[in-house]
Write an enzyme that holds these catalytic residues in place. Structure first.
Site, PDB file in Angstrom:
ATOM      1  N   SER A 158      -9.566   4.566  -5.424  1.00  0.00           N
ATOM      2  CA  SER A 158      -8.398   2.813  -5.646  1.00  0.00           C
ATOM      3  C   SER A 158      -7.508   2.443  -5.213  1.00  0.00           C
ATOM      4  O   SER A 158      -6.673   1.667  -4.807  1.00  0.00           O
ATOM      5  CB  SER A 158      -7.303   3.594  -7.247  1.00  0.00           C
ATOM      6  OG  SER A 158      -6.430   4.319  -6.703  1.00  0.00           O
ATOM      7  N   CYS A 188       0.968  -1.343  -0.427  1.00  0.00           N
ATOM      8  CA  CYS A 188       0.224  -0.260  -0.095  1.00  0.00           C
ATOM      9  C   CYS A 188       0.637   1.162   0.309  1.00  0.00           C
ATOM     10  O   CYS A 188       1.984   0.980   1.213  1.00  0.00           O
ATOM     11  CB  CYS A 188      -1.277   0.358   1.493  1.00  0.00           C
ATOM     12  SG  CYS A 188      -1.669   1.314   1.876  1.00  0.00           S
ATOM     13  N   GLN A 232      -8.723  13.702   0.181  1.00  0.00           N
ATOM     14  CA  GLN A 232      -8.053  14.313  -1.095  1.00  0.00           C
ATOM     15  C   GLN A 232      -8.258  15.486  -0.580  1.00  0.00           C
ATOM     16  O   GLN A 232      -9.163  16.121   0.057  1.00  0.00           O
ATOM     17  CB  GLN A 232      -8.578  14.149  -2.530  1.00  0.00           C
ATOM     18  CG  GLN A 232      -7.532  12.611  -2.499  1.00  0.00           C
ATOM     19  CD  GLN A 232      -7.788  12.351  -4.364  1.00  0.00           C
ATOM     20  OE1 GLN A 232      -6.917  12.931  -4.849  1.00  0.00           O
ATOM     21  NE2 GLN A 232      -7.970  11.371  -5.018  1.00  0.00           N
TER      22      GLN A 232
HETATM   23  O1  LIG Z   1      -7.002  10.565  -7.075  1.00  0.00           O
HETATM   24  P1  LIG Z   1      -7.547   9.497  -7.312  1.00  0.00           P
HETATM   25  O2  LIG Z   1      -8.209   8.454  -6.005  1.00  0.00           O
HETATM   26  O3  LIG Z   1      -6.821   8.185  -8.178  1.00  0.00           O
HETATM   27  O4  LIG Z   1      -8.718   9.704  -8.289  1.00  0.00           O
HETATM   28  C1  LIG Z   1     -10.665   9.210  -8.655  1.00  0.00           C
HETATM   29  O5  LIG Z   1     -10.749  10.496  -7.812  1.00  0.00           O
HETATM   30  C2  LIG Z   1     -10.416  11.798  -8.782  1.00  0.00           C
HETATM   31  C3  LIG Z   1     -11.142  12.655  -8.088  1.00  0.00           C
HETATM   32  O6  LIG Z   1     -12.641  12.694  -7.594  1.00  0.00           O
HETATM   33  C4  LIG Z   1     -11.252  11.178 -10.035  1.00  0.00           C
HETATM   34  O7  LIG Z   1     -11.072  11.982 -10.915  1.00  0.00           O
HETATM   35  C5  LIG Z   1     -11.181  10.170 -10.715  1.00  0.00           C
HETATM   36  O8  LIG Z   1     -11.291   9.770 -11.637  1.00  0.00           O
HETATM   37  C6  LIG Z   1     -10.502   9.119  -9.730  1.00  0.00           C
HETATM   38  O9  LIG Z   1     -11.208   7.890 -10.037  1.00  0.00           O
END
Ligand SMILES: O=P(O)(O)O[C@H]1O[C@H](CO)[C@@H](O)[C@H](O)[C@H]1O
Ligand SMILES: O=P(O)(O)O[C@H]1O[C@H](CO)[C@@H](O)[C@H](O)[C@H]1O
Lengths: 385, 385
Positions: free
Chosen positions: B196, B52, B203
Site C-alpha cells: 500500500s 508518506c 516487513q
Molecule cells: O502490512 P501491509 O503491507 O499493509 O499489508 C500487506 O501485507 C500483509 C503481510 O503479508 C498482508 O497481511 C496484507 O493483507 C497486505 O495488504
C-alpha cells in the site's frame, strides 16, 4: 458462547482438514488502506453477448459452435491444462541418484471441461432461484457418475442416481477412454479471482492424479477416523450446529459455516449433515437442499457489500477411482474462498507473510459469520433473472 | 540437457522443501486473455513525499515522527499483526473432547517491524547498487542477531558478526523482553502484491510460534539429512549449478535459480552455496555477494517486461530460539514470488484449481530461467538513484 478473548488477542487456529495452522489478528482491521482498489463490477451486461464464447449459438476461439442450449452446457475446454493424449514419459527413478530425488516428476493426463450455469450472459448464481440452480447440480452429478471407474464402490449408487436425473436435452459429453483419478469442480467468479468471462460458468478439471488439497484432506480424515472411530466432518458439523456462533445458515441436509480455520475473510464451507460421499449419494430432496445452500451463500455474499461478490469455490468428494476405504472416508463439502475484506473495493491480499510464513486473517470467523447471518434478505439489486 | 518432452506434456513436479506437488501445463500459454489487466506502475513518484509515512522526518498515522534517516530506518509497525503484550489465554485441551480436537487454538505474541531500504521515496531495490543494498542486509543481520535467544547455537557467531557491522547511526531498536521463536523478513512489492506504499521497504514479523512454511521446510530438510546424511539445499544447489538450465545467475557465494518446483511464473530462489544457517553466518564478503544476488534478481525482473515488477520475497533461516539440531538443519535462502506471467499487465491468478486442488503453472521453470538469464543488461529505465 464464543470465547470473547479471541476477539482481542492474536492467536493461531488449527485446520484439522489440512493439518496446518493460520494466524488470526482481530485488532488489525483498524489499519488504514491506501493500496489497490478493486473495480466493483458494473452490472451493465447484456442478456446475450455476440462476442461471448459461452453464449448459446456462438462460435468459440477454436471454431466450434455452441448449441442453442436452454439450461446448462458442458464442453471440453479449448485450452485445457491437461490433455487425454500426450507423448509417453517415464521419468527415471533411481533411489540413489540426487537428480531423481530432487527433480521428481510425474506425467499427468486428463480432461478439462467448462460448464455454463445458464444461457443468460448477465446473471450469476445469486440471481438464480434454487430451482434454477438444480439443473447445475444435476449436470455435475451426471458428469461425476459417468466418469466413475467400473469397479468404484459408488457405482451402483451412481447407476440408480443416473436413472433418476433426466439427461440434458442439449447433449452430454462422453467420458474419456482412460479412467481418471479425480474430478475437481470449481468456479472462479469475478475479475479479482482471475475470471476472464462474466458468463456464469464453472470449470471441471479431471486428472489421472489425486491433487494435493483433496489428497491432504483424505489423509487427515482417514487419520481422524482411525483414531476416533468417527468422521471428522460429522463431528465438526454437529459441534458447529450446537455452538451456533459460526453458523451462517442451515437446512435439513446442509450446514453453512465460516469454519474455525477460515483463511479468507468471509470464507464459508457447505457441509453435508449426513454421510454423503459424493454427488451421486444425494437424494432428489438433498440435491434441492444443496441448491438452496448454494443460493443462500451466493445471495448473502452479494448482499454483504452490495456488489457482485468475487470468490473461488470448489467441491471435495470421493475420487473417481478409489478404494472402498477412500470412498468411505470421503465426506461431501464445498469451499468458498472470497477475497473481499472491508468493502466492494478493498480486498485481503494473501501475500508476503502469508506465502512465506503462514496465512493471516484480520477479522475472526465468528465476526464474519455474524455479518453473513444478517445478510439473508432478498438480493439487494433487482435480480436479473 | 533439459528434458525436451517436459516442454510439451502436462506433468507434476515435486517440491522437496515443502513435500508437495504442483501441476505444470506448458502448452497453456496459447490461451487468449480477456480478464483483469494490472495497472503498470507509472514512475512519477517524487523523491520525497510529504504524505508518506515512511519518508524521513514525516509523522506517522499514530503520531510518531520518523528521524531524518540516511540509510535504513526500522520501527515497530503501527498496526502490528501480533503484539508483545496481550490478555493471557490458556485454551482448554482435553484429549477426548471434540471441541478441543476440532477448535484448536494457540495464543501468539510477537513484534512486527517496518524497515525502509532508503530515505528516497521513489526508488526500488532495482535502482540501488549492491553497495547501496548492503546497509539493508546489515540492518537485517543486526536485527536478527539482537533477537537471538541467549542459549542459541549461533550466539557466539552473532556476537562476532555484530562487532563487525557498524550500528545504524540513525538508531536501532531494542529487542523485546520475551524471547521469540521466529523472525520472518519479507517484502511485498507493488500494488498487485498488496503493497500500500511505494516507498521501498520490507516487513519483519517476529512471533512466539514457528510459522507453517519455515516449519514445513525444517521438517523436510531434517528428514533429508537423516536419510541421506547431506543437506537438501547443498545437494540441490550443486545439482542445479551442474545442470545449468534453471540457473539465472551466480557468484561465489550464491546461486539464483528458477526452482524445479516453482509455482509463480518467474519464481526464483537465492540459495547460499556453503552451509550458511542464518544471516549472522555470512562473512563481510558474503554479505556483499548476497546484496549482488538481490540486485541481480530485482534488476532482471524489472527488465523482463520493462516495468516495476511486483513480487513478494522472504528469507528462510534458523529460528531465533532453537535446538542445535534445528540450527544445523537450517540453510539460508530467499524466495521471490512474482505474479506477472505474460507482460506488465497480465498476471497469473492462483485461484480456483490452485486453491481447491493443486498449484498450476503455464510456462516451465526452464523457460522462465532462460528469459531471466537474458535480462542481465543495465536497468531498462534511467535508474532513479
Ligand atoms: O502490512 P501491509 O503491507 O499493509 O499489508 C500487506 O501485507 C500483509 C503481510 O503479508 C498482508 O497481511 C496484507 O493483507 C497486505 O495488504
Ligand atoms: O481457465 P481460466 O478461467 O481462463 O483461468 C483461471 O482459472 C485457472 C484455474 O484456477 C487458473 O489457472 C488461471 O490462472 C485463471 O486465470
Amino acid at each position: 458462547m464464543p470465547d470473547q478473548v479471541l476477539d482481542d488477542i492474536s492467536h493461531r487456529r488449527y485446520n484439522p482438514l489440512t493439518g496446518s495452522w493460520l494466524l488470526v489478528s482481530p485488532h488489525r482491521t483498524k489499519r488504514p488502506w491506501q493500496g489497490q482498489q478493486e473495480a466493483p463490477s458494473k452490472n451493465v451486461l447484456p442478456e446475450y453477448d455476440p462476442k461471448c464464447y459461452l453464449c448459446p449459438g456462438n462460435t468459440r476461439a477454436q471454431g466450434d459452435s455452441n448449441p442453442k442450449y436452454q439450461n446448462t452446457f458442458t464442453f471440453v475446454n479449448d485450452y485445457s491444462a491437461v490433455k487425454e493424449e500426450q507423448q509417453e514419459y517415464n521419468p527415471s527413478t533411481s533411489k540413489d541418484d540426487i537428480a531423481s530425488l530432487l527433480l521428481q516428476t510425474q506425467p499427468v493426463t486428463g480432461r478439462c471441461y467448462v460448464l455454463t450455469f445458464s444461457p443468460k450472459h448477465h446473471i450469476t448464481l445469486a440471481d438464480m432461484t434454487s430451482q434454477e440452480i438444480l439443473p447445475v447440480i444435476q449436470t455435475w452429478t451426471r458428469l461425476y457418475a459417468s466418469h466413475l471407474s467400473s469397479s468404484h464402490p459408488l457405482n451402483q449408487q451412481a447407476q440408480q442416481t443416473l436413472a433418476r436425473i433426466p439427461a440434458n436435452p442439449d447433449g452430454e459429453v462422453e467420458p474419456p477412454k482412460n479412467q481418471l483419478r479425480y474430478m475437481q469442480i470449481f468456479e472462479n467468479k469475478g475479475a479479482a479471482m482471475g475470471c476472464s468471462n462474466p458468463h456464469p460458468h464453472c470449470q471441471i478439471w479431471t486428472t489421472s492424479t489425486l491433487p494435493e488439497e483433496p489428497g491432504k484432506e483424505l489423509v487427515q480424515m482417514a487419520r481422524y477416523r482411525a483414531e476416533h472411530g468417527r468422521h471428522l466432518l460429522a463431528d465438526y458439523a454437529k459441534l458447529e450446529a450446537e455452538k451456533g456462533e459460526r453458523v451462517v445458515w442451515q437446512n435439513d441436509g446442509f450446514l453453512v459455516v465460516c469454519p474455525w480455520w477460515a483463511i479468507w475473510p468471509f470464507e464459508v464451507v457447505i457441509i453435508a449433515k449426513r454421510h454423503v460421499r459424493a454427488l451421486v449419494d444425494l437424494t432428489d430432496e438433498e440435491r434441492l437442499q444443496f441448491a438452496e445452500a448454494v443460493q443462500e451463500v451466493a445471495r448473502r455474499y452479494d448482499n454483504l457489500f452490495e456488489t457482485s461478490f468475487p470468490y473461488s469455490s470448489g467441491i471435495h468428494q470421493a475420487p473417481l477411482d478409489c478404494t472402498e476405504e477412500e470412498a468411505e472416508t470421503s465426506w461431501f463439502h464445498m469451499h468458498f474462498y472470497p477475497p473481499l475484506l472491508r468493502s466492494a473495493t478493498v480486498r485481503k491480499f494473501l501475500v508476503g507473510y502469508e506465502l512465506m510464513a503462514e496465512p493471516q486473517r484480520d477479522i475472526t470467523p465468528e465476526q464474519a459469520a455474524a455479518r453473513l447471518r444478517n445478510c439473508g434478505r432478498e438480493l439487494y439489486r433487482k435480480s436479473l433473472n
